[in-house]
Motif scaffolding. Structure first.
Motif, PDB file in Angstrom:
ATOM      1  N   ILE A 450       0.809  -1.210   0.000  1.00  0.00           N
ATOM      2  CA  ILE A 450       0.000   0.000   0.000  1.00  0.00           C
ATOM      3  C   ILE A 450       0.847   1.265   0.000  1.00  0.00           C
ATOM      4  O   ILE A 450       0.493   2.273  -0.612  1.00  0.00           O
ATOM      5  N   GLU A 451       2.027   1.231   0.624  1.00  0.00           N
ATOM      6  CA  GLU A 451       2.846   2.435   0.693  1.00  0.00           C
ATOM      7  C   GLU A 451       3.413   2.786  -0.689  1.00  0.00           C
ATOM      8  O   GLU A 451       3.438   3.954  -1.088  1.00  0.00           O
ATOM      9  N   ALA A 452       3.842   1.765  -1.443  1.00  0.00           N
ATOM     10  CA  ALA A 452       4.358   2.025  -2.795  1.00  0.00           C
ATOM     11  C   ALA A 452       3.253   2.544  -3.703  1.00  0.00           C
ATOM     12  O   ALA A 452       3.456   3.485  -4.489  1.00  0.00           O
ATOM     13  N   LEU A 454       0.594   4.202  -2.779  1.00  0.00           N
ATOM     14  CA  LEU A 454       0.234   5.551  -2.355  1.00  0.00           C
ATOM     15  C   LEU A 454       1.252   6.568  -2.891  1.00  0.00           C
ATOM     16  O   LEU A 454       0.893   7.651  -3.360  1.00  0.00           O
ATOM     17  N   GLU A 455       2.508   6.203  -2.866  1.00  0.00           N
ATOM     18  CA  GLU A 455       3.529   7.121  -3.380  1.00  0.00           C
ATOM     19  C   GLU A 455       3.368   7.330  -4.886  1.00  0.00           C
ATOM     20  O   GLU A 455       3.478   8.463  -5.386  1.00  0.00           O
ATOM     21  N   ALA A 456       3.064   6.277  -5.636  1.00  0.00           N
ATOM     22  CA  ALA A 456       2.845   6.399  -7.079  1.00  0.00           C
ATOM     23  C   ALA A 456       1.629   7.266  -7.368  1.00  0.00           C
ATOM     24  O   ALA A 456       1.627   8.082  -8.307  1.00  0.00           O
ATOM     25  N   LEU A 457       0.586   7.149  -6.561  1.00  0.00           N
ATOM     26  CA  LEU A 457      -0.611   7.953  -6.762  1.00  0.00           C
ATOM     27  C   LEU A 457      -0.335   9.431  -6.499  1.00  0.00           C
ATOM     28  O   LEU A 457      -0.828  10.305  -7.228  1.00  0.00           O
ATOM     29  N   GLU A 458       0.460   9.736  -5.482  1.00  0.00           N
ATOM     30  CA  GLU A 458       0.777  11.125  -5.195  1.00  0.00           C
ATOM     31  C   GLU A 458       1.608  11.747  -6.342  1.00  0.00           C
ATOM     32  O   GLU A 458       1.405  12.920  -6.695  1.00  0.00           O
ATOM     33  N   ARG A 459       2.508  10.987  -6.944  1.00  0.00           N
ATOM     34  CA  ARG A 459       3.299  11.508  -8.076  1.00  0.00           C
ATOM     35  C   ARG A 459       2.384  11.801  -9.256  1.00  0.00           C
ATOM     36  O   ARG A 459       2.535  12.810  -9.951  1.00  0.00           O
ATOM     37  N   GLU A 460       1.430  10.938  -9.496  1.00  0.00           N
ATOM     38  CA  GLU A 460       0.502  11.140 -10.613  1.00  0.00           C
ATOM     39  C   GLU A 460      -0.323  12.411 -10.394  1.00  0.00           C
ATOM     40  O   GLU A 460      -0.564  13.182 -11.336  1.00  0.00           O
ATOM     41  N   GLU A 461      -0.739  12.668  -9.186  1.00  0.00           N
ATOM     42  CA  GLU A 461      -1.521  13.859  -8.902  1.00  0.00           C
ATOM     43  C   GLU A 461      -0.687  15.124  -9.094  1.00  0.00           C
ATOM     44  O   GLU A 461      -1.173  16.132  -9.618  1.00  0.00           O
TER      45      GLU A 461
END
Length: 659
Positions: A450-452, A454-461
């Motif tokens: 889940i942490e990886a 979440l980090e990928a989702l924040e970069r996309e945003e």
């Protein structure tokens, strides 16, 4: 009160003289005793009315307690009701209680009549005589109840000596001719101590003994002897036995003396059995042949044996033999009677539809088979092989109690509920319990990556925001319809805010005194300024107000008042009613064309000097009551009179100046 034991709690009944003394003493002790002829007549009337009413209440309470404590024969068990009727005569008993009840009503009526007369008493003497007459009449009525009270006291004393018979428990009832050994049998099987003598009618009343059989409590009733003669000729002693036989659900033990030492032949004893046999209906009957140490049943002559056979021919009669002298067969007689009664009670309960009614309330569920396979009970081998716990075995398995007992002094024992958990890894036993949210275990929804993610989702945003993906919404051009909707919404929002603010203001003022607009006044200067502000010329109103003010000053000077007006009552400070027009009220509240009211303090007086003089005279006239510390002229002082005991009786040697 369903048993004789409940009847023994009746309080003693006093005689008529003691009854009257107790009531009058209570009246003297519990009501006021000091009265004075200078009291108001209403207070004197209440004083004596209270005494009359208190006396009546005391009579009513004491008589009511006597009537309520004595039992109502119709409400008792039939055995107790018939027994009391035999011992005390039902009609005489009811008549005595009825006379006391009538006495209570007569005393109540006397109190009511004299309280009505006391309301019109015109002097202390007349009220006192009425009170004496009322108490005298009550005492006279009570004296006439001498005989009922004495009779009820004798009944109470006799009831207190009656044995405590419970009509509903397991009972053995012993009957027969006098002197056949009934009391001796009761003394053998119970802890009772019934008097035994070698003459007839030693037992003159019912005696009760108690025993235990098959862990149950039994009562054994010894009845007086019964002679073979008609019911109308039986005396009170014999009627007690007949009453017990008729009304008690028990096992009847009929005793016979074949040796005829009791003074009655075998033939007479058999005839008595047949004469009272109707009383044995629905009861197990045991024929007890007593005194077999002298004559046994097998030793009887043919003639006497025929009399006995007439009794034993009935299959419901059980014959047993015993001797209370040698104690042979006594316990056998007791056991036979008790077993017969127990069987009879069970048979009574099984009779009729009672069993069906109980069975209909009980439903036993029987599971239906799902197939034809026979599934026998199964016990695991581990359970079979498990050794039984032995406290003396040093190799025994350790229990929590063993752990607790092996702790040092001062340590606190706490059972570990997790050590027996069966998990894939024993190290998991003491992990922190996962939390629950909305009834679901949070641990079931946790993703290891889940942490990886979440980090990928924040970069996309961040990338979308840098490209201006979210900026287009703010710069969107609204068309005319949308602008109209937003404008209407803003107006509605502002209107709601105004309404809310005004409502809150009203709530803040709801506990304050608000002056109505019709009663609110403003000054002339404020009125003129308001009219000029609104573009209206107030010159006509201003001239009229000055003219009215001049008229008011002239009237005040003519009435003798001060010519000078107080500050703020000039032309500029004059009050004007906002409801005014041509016929509007002036500052004094009077309408045009009417005479104005003057100072209310000078009403009826010529001038201010007369008002000052009247005030001075009023203060002088009010000095006397205040000086004497009185409330008013009606505050009377009644001197304390000497009590009668200080002035009556013999005079002895010594000083008498204390008077």
């Amino acid at each position: 009160m369903s048993t004789v034991a409940g009847l023994q709690a009746i309080a003693p009944v006093p005689n008529a003289a003691d009854f009257i003394d107790a009531v009058l003493n209570a009246t003297m002790r519990k009501t006021p005793t000091q009265i004075h002829k200078n009291f108001k007549i209403s207070r004197i009337r209440r004083f004596y009315m209270r005494k009359v009413k208190f006396t009546q209440d005391t009579f009513d309470e004491k008589l009511g307690r006597i009537i309520s404590e004595f039992p109502v024969l119709d409400n008792l068990h039939p055995f107790l009701s018939s027994l009391l009727n035999v011992l005390y005569d039902k009609n005489h008993y009811k008549l005595a209680l009825g006379q006391l009840n009538t006495c209570r009503h007569l005393i109540s009526q006397v109190a009511k009549d004299y309280c009505r007369l006391l309301k019109f008493g015109d002097s202390l003497y007349r009220c006192k005589q009425l009170k004496r007459a009322a108490l005298g009449r009550m005492a006279t009525i009570m004296k006439r109840q001498k005989d009922p009270l004495a009779y009820l006291e004798q009944v109470r004393q006799h009831i207190s000596r009656l044995p405590a018979i419970d009509p509903n428990t397991r009972t053995l009832l012993i009957c027969g001719y006098p002197n056949v050994g009934k009391s001796s049998f009761v003394n053998k099987i119970t802890r009772a101590d019934v008097d035994v003598q070698p003459y007839a009618f030693t037992t003159k009343s019912l005696f009760v003994g108690h025993m235990d059989y098959k862990y149950l409590r039994w009562q054994v009733i010894d009845t007086p002897g019964v002679l073979d003669h008609p019911l109308e000729e039986m005396n009170t002693i014999e009627m007690q036995s007949i009453t017990a036989l008729a009304h008690l659900r028990s096992a009847v033990m009929y005793f016979m003396d074949l040796s005829e030492q009791c003074g009655y032949s075998v033939e007479a004893q058999c005839k008595l059995f047949h004469s009272i046999k109707p009383l044995f209906q629905n009861k197990p009957v045991i024929l007890v042949i007593n005194k077999i140490d002298i004559v046994r049943l097998s030793d009887l002559s043919e003639e006497n044996r025929a009399y006995i056979d007439s009794i034993t021919s009935d299959s419901t009669v059980t014959v047993v033999e015993a001797s209370t002298y040698s104690e042979e067969g006594v316990m056998n007689v007791r056991n036979t009677a008790c077993d017969a009664l127990l069987a009879h009670r069970v048979e009574q309960k099984m009779r009729g539809n009672r069993i069906e009614a109980i069975a209909n309330k009980v439903y036993v569920a029987m599971p239906a088979k799902r197939d034809e396979v026979d599934r026998a009970p199964f016990i695991p081998d581990a359970v079979k092989a498990r050794e039984k716990y032995n406290k003396e075995d040093p190799e025994r398995r350790t229990l929590e109690r063993d752990v607790e007992q092996g702790m040092m002094h001062g340590e606190v024992f706490s059972a570990d509920s997790r050590k027996n958990y069966i998990l894939a890894d024993d190290s998991w036993k003491y992990d922190k319990m996962p939390e629950f949210f909305n009834g679901k275990n949070v641990a079931d929804f946790i993703d290891p990556d889940i942490e990886a993610k979440l980090e990928a989702l924040e970069r996309e945003e961040e990338a979308l925001e840098a490209q201006g993906f979210y900026a287009s919404d703010e710069e969107e051009i609204l068309d005319s319809d949308e602008e109209a909707f937003l404008d209407a919404a803003a107006q509605i929002k502002s209107k709601v805010a105004v309404i809310k603010q005004s409502s809150q203001a009203k709530n803040r003022l709801q506990n304050r005194p608000v002056i109505p607009r019709k009663k609110r006044h403003i000054t002339l200067q404020e009125m003129m300024a308001g009219m000029r502000k609104n573009g209206v010329d107030p010159s006509v109103i201003e001239k009229r107000a000055k003219r009215l003010m001049a008229q008011k000053k002239a009237e005040w000077e003519a009435a003798g008042g001060d010519a000078q007006m107080e500050d703020g009552e000039g032309d500029d400070g004059m009050d004007v009613d906002m409801d005014g027009g041509d016929g509007a009220s002036t500052a004094t509240g009077t309408t045009a064309g009417k005479v104005q009211r003057g100072n209310r303090q000078l009403a009826g007086l010529k001038n201010r000097e007369q008002d000052l003089k009247a005030t001075e005279l009023r203060k002088f006239a009010q000095r006397e009551p205040n000086r004497l510390a009185k409330a008013s002229e009606s505050d009377r002082h009644i001197p304390i009179t000497r009590p009668r005991w200080m002035l009556a009786g013999k005079r002895k040697n010594g000083k008498t100046d204390y008077r």
